[in-house]
Design a protein around this motif. Structure first.
Motif, PDB file in Angstrom:
ATOM      1  N   PHE A   5       0.835  -1.207   0.000  1.00  0.00           N
ATOM      2  CA  PHE A   5       0.000   0.000   0.000  1.00  0.00           C
ATOM      3  C   PHE A   5       0.866   1.251   0.000  1.00  0.00           C
ATOM      4  O   PHE A   5       0.595   2.196  -0.734  1.00  0.00           O
ATOM      5  CB  PHE A   5      -0.915   0.027   1.239  1.00  0.00           C
ATOM      6  N   THR A   6       1.911   1.257   0.848  1.00  0.00           N
ATOM      7  CA  THR A   6       2.696   2.493   0.966  1.00  0.00           C
ATOM      8  C   THR A   6       3.600   2.717  -0.236  1.00  0.00           C
ATOM      9  O   THR A   6       3.688   3.818  -0.752  1.00  0.00           O
ATOM     10  CB  THR A   6       3.541   2.488   2.273  1.00  0.00           C
ATOM     11  N   HIS A   7       4.226   1.626  -0.740  1.00  0.00           N
ATOM     12  CA  HIS A   7       5.145   1.807  -1.859  1.00  0.00           C
ATOM     13  C   HIS A   7       4.451   2.025  -3.193  1.00  0.00           C
ATOM     14  O   HIS A   7       4.942   2.724  -4.040  1.00  0.00           O
ATOM     15  CB  HIS A   7       6.078   0.585  -1.984  1.00  0.00           C
ATOM     16  N   PHE A   8       3.324   1.372  -3.354  1.00  0.00           N
ATOM     17  CA  PHE A   8       2.693   1.414  -4.675  1.00  0.00           C
ATOM     18  C   PHE A   8       1.334   2.123  -4.642  1.00  0.00           C
ATOM     19  O   PHE A   8       0.497   1.905  -5.491  1.00  0.00           O
ATOM     20  CB  PHE A   8       2.541   0.006  -5.242  1.00  0.00           C
ATOM     21  N   GLN A 171      -2.294  -3.641 -12.452  1.00  0.00           N
ATOM     22  CA  GLN A 171      -1.323  -3.095 -11.497  1.00  0.00           C
ATOM     23  C   GLN A 171      -0.818  -4.192 -10.567  1.00  0.00           C
ATOM     24  O   GLN A 171       0.370  -4.233 -10.233  1.00  0.00           O
ATOM     25  CB  GLN A 171      -1.950  -1.961 -10.666  1.00  0.00           C
ATOM     26  N   ALA A 172      -1.711  -5.096 -10.175  1.00  0.00           N
ATOM     27  CA  ALA A 172      -1.302  -6.189  -9.302  1.00  0.00           C
ATOM     28  C   ALA A 172      -0.249  -7.043  -9.997  1.00  0.00           C
ATOM     29  O   ALA A 172       0.767  -7.422  -9.386  1.00  0.00           O
ATOM     30  CB  ALA A 172      -2.516  -7.036  -8.921  1.00  0.00           C
ATOM     31  N   ASN A 173      -0.487  -7.339 -11.265  1.00  0.00           N
ATOM     32  CA  ASN A 173       0.492  -8.122 -12.028  1.00  0.00           C
ATOM     33  C   ASN A 173       1.845  -7.413 -12.040  1.00  0.00           C
ATOM     34  O   ASN A 173       2.887  -8.034 -11.836  1.00  0.00           O
ATOM     35  CB  ASN A 173       0.016  -8.313 -13.476  1.00  0.00           C
ATOM     36  N   ASN A 184       0.864 -10.925  -1.370  1.00  0.00           N
ATOM     37  CA  ASN A 184       0.370  -9.631  -0.913  1.00  0.00           C
ATOM     38  C   ASN A 184      -0.127  -8.747  -2.055  1.00  0.00           C
ATOM     39  O   ASN A 184      -1.084  -8.002  -1.887  1.00  0.00           O
ATOM     40  CB  ASN A 184       1.450  -8.921  -0.100  1.00  0.00           C
ATOM     41  N   SER A 185       0.498  -8.860  -3.201  1.00  0.00           N
ATOM     42  CA  SER A 185       0.044  -8.049  -4.337  1.00  0.00           C
ATOM     43  C   SER A 185      -1.408  -8.356  -4.664  1.00  0.00           C
ATOM     44  O   SER A 185      -2.230  -7.454  -4.842  1.00  0.00           O
ATOM     45  CB  SER A 185       0.893  -8.330  -5.583  1.00  0.00           C
ATOM     46  N   TYR A 186      -1.689  -9.665  -4.754  1.00  0.00           N
ATOM     47  CA  TYR A 186      -3.057 -10.017  -5.141  1.00  0.00           C
ATOM     48  C   TYR A 186      -4.045  -9.857  -3.983  1.00  0.00           C
ATOM     49  O   TYR A 186      -5.214  -9.558  -4.198  1.00  0.00           O
ATOM     50  CB  TYR A 186      -3.102 -11.428  -5.731  1.00  0.00           C
TER      51      TYR A 186
END
Lengths: 212, 245
Positions: A5-8, A171-173, A184-186
């Motif tokens: 969340f914070t980085h992206f 974006q998740a990909n 965590n991405s997904y």
């Protein structure tokens, strides 16, 4: 997960924006096209009826991905350039409107024939009777199915990821391949999809209760 | 000048011959009752008059409009012809007042204040002034039908059609509806055509009785004559059966 969340954050906001935009456009246009298709089938013309049925059966029975790939890859070859977002949104609209047409048609048909007759007997035109008497009742009947379809279309907007549409899944990909933190991405985009769909679900439930 | 004129009218449902060569003239101001066994074509006949059913042959003239002419505007015709249905057909999505006000508002663009006043007067006339804000589903069958009668009067029709207005009602509610129909049909110079199985009521309100069987008009008499002495054997049979109950 917090790291993602914070980085992206800004990347996710962009994804959320495109997903939301695609969903809104699709919701508005597929509702309009679906309603028109449902109403056209009520006309006496057999030809109009046949054309509507062809549209509905074609778009309802082809996978969304195939429709979108067709628009994204084939149209630029023969006609004009089309970007991923546009191709995805048009494809999703064509696909969803076929389902909405079927939902609304079933709603209109479940309103008693006497309602239309009662209205027509007072001198209303067919369209006036539809607009003031039949359609309001039909919409009320189909709110639960319509709600389902709206939630589906938000989820289906993830098709944009396959055609560089910059949506949430896209974006998740991207984040997953950069960080290798696939879980965590997904998870993050899953939560963001929930944030979009849950309020809509609740709103449709609320509408259903309010109108009954 | 007649209000309704059938000239050799034919009606088919597929191969089924629903109306055989109907000839019938109804004058302005008449109250005519249409009776006969079920399946005899009474409802079909009454529904051709406001074009809820099409006709396949002959000529039908209603309020000086020729319905056999495809150029005749059905919607204009229907403004002058009110209809009351067996199953009421009140708009389920509108309250009682809106049911009455809808057609005057969107069909004849009556000013809102005048429309409302008229609707309230009509509700008072049918004895339901206190139900203006109720939804149809909150009313009893008899009340629904009385609202439907008020609705059918809202456009100030010249002709009223009643298609078995009490057949779907519980027995104890029939009378309240019949009283209203009686008031409406005798009060004014309204022309009315009533399909009914209520013989006592028919005897009371009608000046003329038409008896139908199997798509034919079998008898067409002054009311008093018909009930005292029906001409045909078929009508005699029918009456004796109905009265025996």
């Amino acid at each position: 997960m917090i790291n993602i969340f914070t980085h992206f954050g800004s990347q996710l906001v962009v994804g959320l924006g495109w997903t939301l935009l695609c969903s809104l456009i699709t919701l508005v246009f597929s509702s309009i096209i679906g309603t028109v298709l449902a109403l056209l089938q009520m006309l006496p013309s057999k030809l109009v009826h046949l054309l509507c049925r062809i549209y509905i059966e074609v778009f309802r029975n082809i996978p969304l991905l195939v429709i979108v790939m067709f628009l994204y890859l084939i149209i630029p070859l023969y006609f004009f350039k089309i970007n991923g977002f546009t191709a995805g949104t048009i494809g999703l609209t064509l696909y969803t409107s076929a389902f909405i047409a079927e939902i609304i048609r079933s709603g209109i048909q479940s309103v008693e024939a006497g309602q239309l007759e009662g209205a027509r007997s007072t001198g209303m035109t067919y369209w006036q009777a539809m607009r003031y008497v039949v359609l309001p009742q039909a919409f009320k009947i189909v709110i639960p199915s319509l709600g389902n379809q709206f939630v589906n279309l938000i989820k289906d907007s993830s098709i944009l990821a396959f055609v560089a549409g910059f949506d949430l899944l896209y974006q998740a990909n991207a984040i997953a391949s950069k960080t290798f933190d696939t879980i965590n991405s997904y998870l993050v985009v899953g939560i963001l999809y929930l944030l979009l769909t849950m309020p809509l679900s609740y709103y449709m439930h609320y509408l259903e209760k309010k109108l009954s | 000048m007649s209000m309704i004129e059938f000239r050799n009218v034919q009606k088919f449902y597929g191969k089924f011959h629903a109306l055989h060569d109907i000839n019938l003239k109804i004058d302005r101001g008449e109250t005519v009752v249409l009776i006969g066994p079920s399946g005899s074509g009474k409802s079909t006949l009454i529904r051709t008059i406001n074009q809820l059913e099409s006709i396949e042959g002959g000529q039908l003239i209603v309020n000086n409009r020729d319905l056999s002419d495809p150029k005749t505007d059905t919607n204009l015709l229907r403004r002058d012809v009110g209809m009351v249905f067996q199953h009421f057909n009140l708009y389920a999505n509108k309250n009682v007042l809106e049911n009455i006000m809808l057609a005057p508002r969107i069909v004849s663009r009556m000013p809102e204040a005048e429309n409302k006043q008229r609707a309230l007067e009509l509700l008072k006339m049918v004895g339901l002034a206190d139900k203006a804000e109720n939804m149809p589903c909150q009313l009893s069958g008899g009340q629904k039908q009385r609202v439907a009668i008020a609705r059918s009067l809202a456009m100030r029709p010249k002709l009223l059609l009643f298609d078995e207005p009490t057949s779907a009602l519980d027995p104890e509610m029939i009378d309240e509806v019949l009283q209203v129909i009686k008031k409406v049909t005798t009060d004014s110079d309204m022309t009315s055509l009533i399909v009914t199985h209520e013989m006592g009521f028919a005897k009371e309100v009608a000046n003329r009785v038409i008896f139908m069987d199997q798509g034919h008009i079998i008898e067409d008499d002054a009311s008093r004559d018909f009930f005292q002495q029906p001409q045909t054997e078929r009508a005699q049979q029918f009456l004796s059966k109905i009265i025996a109950h």
